[in-house]
Design an enzyme around this catalytic site. Structure first.
Site, PDB file in Angstrom:
ATOM      1  CE1 TYR A 142      -3.354  -2.819   0.714  1.00 29.52           C
ATOM      2  CE2 TYR A 142      -4.602  -0.835   1.185  1.00 29.52           C
ATOM      3  CZ  TYR A 142      -4.572  -2.184   0.904  1.00 29.52           C
ATOM      4  OH  TYR A 142      -5.737  -2.884   0.805  1.00 29.52           O
ATOM      5  CE  LYS A 190       2.656 -17.917  -2.021  1.00 27.47           C
ATOM      6  NZ  LYS A 190       1.803 -19.111  -2.086  1.00 27.47           N
ATOM      7  CG  ASP A 222      -1.083 -20.429  -0.569  1.00 24.08           C
ATOM      8  OD1 ASP A 222      -0.546 -20.316   0.556  1.00 24.08           O
ATOM      9  OD2 ASP A 222      -0.531 -21.002  -1.525  1.00 24.08           O
ATOM     10  CG  ASP A 246      -7.898  -5.094   1.882  1.00 24.39           C
ATOM     11  OD1 ASP A 246      -8.861  -4.647   2.528  1.00 24.39           O
ATOM     12  OD2 ASP A 246      -7.840  -5.083   0.638  1.00 24.39           O
ATOM     13  CG  ASP A 250     -13.328  -7.700   2.287  1.00 19.83           C
ATOM     14  OD1 ASP A 250     -13.107  -6.921   3.234  1.00 19.83           O
ATOM     15  OD2 ASP A 250     -13.757  -7.318   1.175  1.00 19.83           O
TER      16      ASP A 250
HETATM   17  C1  IPM Z   1     -10.286  -1.619   4.126  1.00 19.75           C
HETATM   18  C2  IPM Z   1     -10.561  -1.047   2.766  1.00 19.75           C
HETATM   19  C3  IPM Z   1      -9.433  -0.083   2.393  1.00 19.75           C
HETATM   20  C4  IPM Z   1      -8.156  -0.886   2.370  1.00 19.75           C
HETATM   21  C5  IPM Z   1      -9.636   0.678   1.079  1.00 19.75           C
HETATM   22  C6  IPM Z   1     -10.914   1.462   1.069  1.00 19.75           C
HETATM   23  C7  IPM Z   1      -8.470   1.566   0.778  1.00 19.75           C
HETATM   24  O1  IPM Z   1     -10.723  -2.063   1.835  1.00 19.75           O
HETATM   25  O2  IPM Z   1     -10.168  -0.826   5.083  1.00 19.75           O
HETATM   26  O3  IPM Z   1     -10.209  -2.837   4.249  1.00 19.75           O
HETATM   27  O4  IPM Z   1      -7.840  -1.540   1.379  1.00 19.75           O
HETATM   28  O5  IPM Z   1      -7.437  -0.850   3.375  1.00 19.75           O
HETATM   29 MG    MG Z   2     -10.738  -4.008   2.660  1.00 20.62          MG
END
Ligand code: IPM
Ligand code: MG
Length: 357
Positions: A142, A190, A222, A246, A250
């Site tokens: 990032y 990784k 993975d 990240d 999710d």
């Molecule tokens: C998160 C989001 C952010 C990230 C985006 C919006 C930049 O997906 O906080 O998980 O990737 O960190």
């Molecule tokens: Mg995210």
């Protein structure tokens, strides 16, 4: 206590979910006799529109002068569909993380008994899943430089960079959390491919020796992605670099039944920030369908982490659990035929529960 916070609704569904979390925060302050001193600030696409900058200096000052930041989401389709945009809403969030020194992102994944059937996974797999993902937030792909495009535009590059110091502080934090939990750390990397991951593994191995009571497990990312859906209850504290964190969170968020449930706290050098992990979901903006619970639970984390007010956080959690148990849920958690509640109705139900308590 004086609860001095910056409130940054951001874009998309951000304003709607923040409105509910703010009402809940007010109700809790009222109940426990705290004064709430909040100011709103711009971040993301709305800040670009107003000032040209996704994280204006004024917003940064506001964050620096506050004791916590309550944050909604950033992102806008106008930018998603325009890869050549010079400034992007997400840069606001990244700049904020960097300037506030928020290197640790705590994302707790817990299951709610009343939602066990809403998970895409079978109940016997989900039951008992309860782990903390600690995502490094100010390093890696990032922020690594160089990043960009070759002159002819045909090559693009991102750079993954980590220093020993960056890895040390986040891994130490993970072990400290594990000591307060079930004493297990899973280091996700990784290392079979990436040099940064090998540094992570080396540093984590050294820190592990300082915590002999904690069981350490190294896992390739993975494999971790697979284990998360196969055996989520095997994790206690997971620590990983920015991008892996990240993605895995999710995935982790839907174990509980909906992405709209997962809160987070970002902590580090300056003011801590509390935000839901889901994004701005621009398609849902203004429709009163977004789940406000991740943001309301982020407010609970704010009371606990930024102010040490555990009872206040616990009351919010109790109210959230009660709403789900009564099936007062936004469409993401409703089955066909359930009574329909919107963002505002779920928020109002929770405020009412707190007021009546
Ligand atoms: C998160 C989001 C952010 C990230 C985006 C919006 C930049 O997906 O906080 O998980 O990737 O960190
Ligand atoms: Mg995210």
């Amino acid at each position: 206590m004086n609860i001095k916070i910056a409130v940054l609704p951001g874009d998309g569904i951000g304003p709607e979910i923040i409105a509910q979390a703010l009402e809940v925060t007010k109700a809790v302050c009222n109940k426990f006799g705290h004064t709430l001193d909040y100011k709103k600030g711009l971040v993301g696409a709305c800040a670009i529109d107003a000032t040209g900058n996704p994280y204006p200096e004024e917003t940064h000052e506001l964050c620096m002068q506050s004791d916590a930041v309550l944050f909604g989401a950033v992102g806008d389709l106008r930018f998603d569909n325009n890869p050549s945009a010079k400034v992007r809403p997400e840069q606001g969030l990244l700049a904020m993380r960097k300037k506030l020194g928020l290197y640790a992102n705590l994302r707790p994944v817990t299951t709610f008994e009343s939602l066990i059937d809403k998970s895409p996974l079978r109940p016997e797999i989900v039951r008992g899943a309860d782990f903390m993902c600690i995502r490094e937030l100010t390093g890696g792909l990032y922020f690594g430089r160089p990043q960009g495009r070759s002159e002819d535009g045909n090559t693009a590059y991102d750079t993954c960079v980590y220093t020993r110091e960056e890895v040390e502080r986040i891994v130490k934090l993970a072990y400290e959390y594990a000591m307060k939990r079930r004493k297990k750390v899973t280091v996700v990397d990784k290392a079979n491919v990436l040099a940064t991951s090998r540094l992570w593994r080396e540093v984590a191995g050294e820190i592990a020796k300082q915590y002999p009571e904690v069981e350490t497990e190294f896992m390739f990312v993975d494999n971790a992605a697979m284990r998360l859906i196969q055996w989520p209850s095997s994790f206690d504290v997971m620590v990983t670099e920015n991008m892996f964190g990240d993605i895995l969170t999710d995935e982790g968020s839907v174990i509980t039944g909906s992405m709209g449930l997962l809160p987070s706290a970002s902590i580090g050098v300056h003011t801590s920030l509390f935000e839901p992990i889901h994004g701005s979901w621009p398609q849902a903006a203004g429709k009163n369908i977004a789940n406000p619970l991740a943001t309301i639970l982020s407010a609970a984390m704010m009371f606990e982490y930024a102010f040490g007010l555990l009872e206040e956080g616990a009351l919010i959690r109790e109210a959230v659990n009660a709403s789900m148990a009564q099936n007062v849920c936004t469409p993401d958690l409703q089955s066909d035929g359930d009574t329909k509640y919107g963002t505002a109705e779920v928020g109002a139900w929770i405020v009412d529960y707190i007021n009546k308590k």
